[in-house]
Design an enzyme around this catalytic site. Structure first.
Site, PDB file in Angstrom:
ATOM      1  N   LYS A  14      29.372  54.392  45.616  1.00 25.12           N
ATOM      2  CA  LYS A  14      28.180  53.682  46.103  1.00 25.12           C
ATOM      3  C   LYS A  14      28.422  53.054  47.478  1.00 25.12           C
ATOM      4  O   LYS A  14      27.581  53.146  48.356  1.00 25.12           O
ATOM      5  CB  LYS A  14      27.757  52.579  45.118  1.00 25.12           C
ATOM      6  CG  LYS A  14      27.391  53.087  43.733  1.00 25.12           C
ATOM      7  CD  LYS A  14      26.836  51.976  42.855  1.00 25.12           C
ATOM      8  CE  LYS A  14      27.834  50.869  42.565  1.00 25.12           C
ATOM      9  NZ  LYS A  14      28.935  51.267  41.654  1.00 25.12           N
ATOM     10  N   ARG A  89      22.627  45.057  38.116  1.00 20.96           N
ATOM     11  CA  ARG A  89      23.639  45.526  37.179  1.00 20.96           C
ATOM     12  C   ARG A  89      23.295  45.125  35.745  1.00 20.96           C
ATOM     13  O   ARG A  89      24.056  45.457  34.829  1.00 20.96           O
ATOM     14  CB  ARG A  89      24.967  44.895  37.544  1.00 20.96           C
ATOM     15  CG  ARG A  89      25.987  45.856  38.157  1.00 20.96           C
ATOM     16  CD  ARG A  89      27.184  45.002  38.474  1.00 20.96           C
ATOM     17  NE  ARG A  89      28.403  45.703  38.674  1.00 20.96           N
ATOM     18  CZ  ARG A  89      28.887  46.099  39.845  1.00 20.96           C
ATOM     19  NH1 ARG A  89      28.169  45.967  40.938  1.00 20.96           N
ATOM     20  NH2 ARG A  89      30.072  46.645  39.938  1.00 20.96           N
ATOM     21  N   ARG A 128      42.244  53.719  45.034  1.00 20.27           N
ATOM     22  CA  ARG A 128      41.755  52.663  45.917  1.00 20.27           C
ATOM     23  C   ARG A 128      42.608  51.397  45.756  1.00 20.27           C
ATOM     24  O   ARG A 128      42.924  50.726  46.730  1.00 20.27           O
ATOM     25  CB  ARG A 128      40.293  52.358  45.593  1.00 20.27           C
ATOM     26  CG  ARG A 128      39.671  51.322  46.503  1.00 20.27           C
ATOM     27  CD  ARG A 128      38.182  51.192  46.278  1.00 20.27           C
ATOM     28  NE  ARG A 128      37.880  50.431  45.079  1.00 20.27           N
ATOM     29  CZ  ARG A 128      36.640  50.267  44.592  1.00 20.27           C
ATOM     30  NH1 ARG A 128      35.613  50.829  45.183  1.00 20.27           N
ATOM     31  NH2 ARG A 128      36.444  49.548  43.521  1.00 20.27           N
ATOM     32  N   ARG A 134      42.352  44.873  46.401  1.00 13.65           N
ATOM     33  CA  ARG A 134      41.393  44.262  45.477  1.00 13.65           C
ATOM     34  C   ARG A 134      42.081  43.925  44.163  1.00 13.65           C
ATOM     35  O   ARG A 134      42.767  44.764  43.579  1.00 13.65           O
ATOM     36  CB  ARG A 134      40.221  45.219  45.225  1.00 13.65           C
ATOM     37  CG  ARG A 134      39.100  45.016  46.217  1.00 13.65           C
ATOM     38  CD  ARG A 134      37.985  45.979  46.007  1.00 13.65           C
ATOM     39  NE  ARG A 134      37.391  45.900  44.671  1.00 13.65           N
ATOM     40  CZ  ARG A 134      36.185  46.360  44.375  1.00 13.65           C
ATOM     41  NH1 ARG A 134      35.446  46.911  45.310  1.00 13.65           N
ATOM     42  NH2 ARG A 134      35.717  46.273  43.149  1.00 13.65           N
ATOM     43  N   ARG A 145      35.922  46.929  33.458  1.00 20.07           N
ATOM     44  CA  ARG A 145      34.732  47.124  34.307  1.00 20.07           C
ATOM     45  C   ARG A 145      33.900  48.293  33.794  1.00 20.07           C
ATOM     46  O   ARG A 145      32.667  48.233  33.797  1.00 20.07           O
ATOM     47  CB  ARG A 145      35.154  47.359  35.766  1.00 20.07           C
ATOM     48  CG  ARG A 145      35.498  46.048  36.461  1.00 20.07           C
ATOM     49  CD  ARG A 145      36.393  46.253  37.654  1.00 20.07           C
ATOM     50  NE  ARG A 145      35.774  47.055  38.679  1.00 20.07           N
ATOM     51  CZ  ARG A 145      36.470  47.699  39.631  1.00 20.07           C
ATOM     52  NH1 ARG A 145      37.788  47.621  39.663  1.00 20.07           N
ATOM     53  NH2 ARG A 145      35.842  48.395  40.533  1.00 20.07           N
TER      54      ARG A 145
HETATM   55  P1  ADP Z   1      32.605  48.343  41.678  1.00 23.23           P
HETATM   56  O1  ADP Z   1      31.229  48.940  41.776  1.00 23.23           O
HETATM   57  O2  ADP Z   1      33.641  49.200  42.292  1.00 23.23           O
HETATM   58  O3  ADP Z   1      32.936  47.870  40.305  1.00 23.23           O
HETATM   59  P2  ADP Z   1      31.724  45.986  43.163  1.00 23.23           P
HETATM   60  O4  ADP Z   1      32.369  45.701  44.450  1.00 23.23           O
HETATM   61  O5  ADP Z   1      30.314  46.413  43.164  1.00 23.23           O
HETATM   62  O6  ADP Z   1      32.692  47.047  42.531  1.00 23.23           O
HETATM   63  O7  ADP Z   1      31.854  44.712  42.183  1.00 23.23           O
HETATM   64  C1  ADP Z   1      33.076  44.084  41.931  1.00 23.23           C
HETATM   65  C2  ADP Z   1      32.881  42.946  40.917  1.00 23.23           C
HETATM   66  O8  ADP Z   1      31.945  41.991  41.438  1.00 23.23           O
HETATM   67  C3  ADP Z   1      32.293  43.365  39.567  1.00 23.23           C
HETATM   68  O9  ADP Z   1      33.262  43.812  38.672  1.00 23.23           O
HETATM   69  C4  ADP Z   1      31.612  42.048  39.131  1.00 23.23           C
HETATM   70  O10 ADP Z   1      32.546  41.128  38.619  1.00 23.23           O
HETATM   71  C5  ADP Z   1      31.080  41.484  40.421  1.00 23.23           C
HETATM   72  N1  ADP Z   1      29.691  41.936  40.689  1.00 23.23           N
HETATM   73  C6  ADP Z   1      29.276  42.709  41.716  1.00 23.23           C
HETATM   74  N2  ADP Z   1      27.953  42.898  41.675  1.00 23.23           N
HETATM   75  C7  ADP Z   1      27.500  42.229  40.582  1.00 23.23           C
HETATM   76  C8  ADP Z   1      26.219  42.050  39.980  1.00 23.23           C
HETATM   77  N3  ADP Z   1      25.109  42.610  40.491  1.00 23.23           N
HETATM   78  N4  ADP Z   1      26.145  41.282  38.864  1.00 23.23           N
HETATM   79  C9  ADP Z   1      27.225  40.709  38.329  1.00 23.23           C
HETATM   80  N5  ADP Z   1      28.460  40.850  38.837  1.00 23.23           N
HETATM   81  C10 ADP Z   1      28.607  41.602  39.950  1.00 23.23           C
END
Ligand code: ADP
Length: 193
Positions: A14, A89, A128, A134, A145
């Protein structure tokens, strides 16, 4: 205004594809993951709270994320449109986003869902993790996750499917191939800027 959600599990590409789409179509990119990591880095009260969840591979509470999105949308009132990456999400986030956009007399036009087989996701995320720094790209947290994704985030696809807005896109090819598949859908709504 044209508003797009780029949907998909962790590691589906994404972030990478959002940048390609943003550059080609001049949309405003909003990544909740990036916004949260920025808050964590600056050790704001929001960041300190969010970090507890992120480090465990859990979703940050809806109200925190929704408030953040709302102020981000207000920052660029004249945007050509938004690309939402990693948001919504949960179903509650999707409903909140609909309300925010309705208030602006606009809506989500399409949800592009990147489809990638799970073993490929894990390989990508571990890869990654080796370079990203990270704290959530290690085997144990990745598994959590993906579990959160299945239980809380996957239903969001059904939510938009019911509005006829969900398009599934094969996401296991290379970056250019995947971008071409996404662009085919976007071109139905918008010409490259
Ligand atoms: P990825 O899609 O690779 O899991 P992101 O960078 O989108 O990584 O998100 C990393 C973390 O940030 C998630 O595991 C969560 O803890 C938090 N997060 C990101 N976006 C949201 C969201 N819309 N709602 C709740 N938590 C979020």
């Amino acid at each position: 205004m044209f508003n797009l959600i780029l949907f998909g599990p962790p590691g589906s590409g994404k972030g990478t594809q959002s940048i390609n789409i943003t550059n080609t179509y001049n949309l405003q990119h909003i990544s909740t993951g990036d916004l949260l990591r920025d808050e964590v880095g600056r050790q704001t009260p929001l960041g300190v709270e969010a970090k507890k969840y992120m480090d465990q591979g859990l979703l940050v509470p809806d109200e925190v994320v929704i408030g953040m999105i709302s102020s981000k949308i207000d920052e660029t009132p004249n945007a050509r449109g938004f690309i939402f990456d990693g948001f919504p999400r949960t179903k509650a986030q999707a409903e909140a986003l609909d309300k925010l956009l309705e208030f602006k007399h606009t809506q989500i036009h399409v949800v592009l869902s990147l489809e990638v087989p799970e073993p490929e996701l894990v390989t990508r995320l571990l890869g990654r993790g080796a370079t990203s720094g990270r704290s959530d790209d290690n085997e144990e947290v990745i598994a959590k996750r993906i579990k959160e994704y299945h239980s809380k985030t996957e239903p969001v696809a059904g939510y938009y499917h019911n509005f006829g807005k969900l398009e599934r896109v094969k996401g296991d090819g290379n970056i250019e191939e995947t971008f071409k598949l996404l662009a085919k859908h976007i071109d139905k709504y918008l010409q490259p800027a």
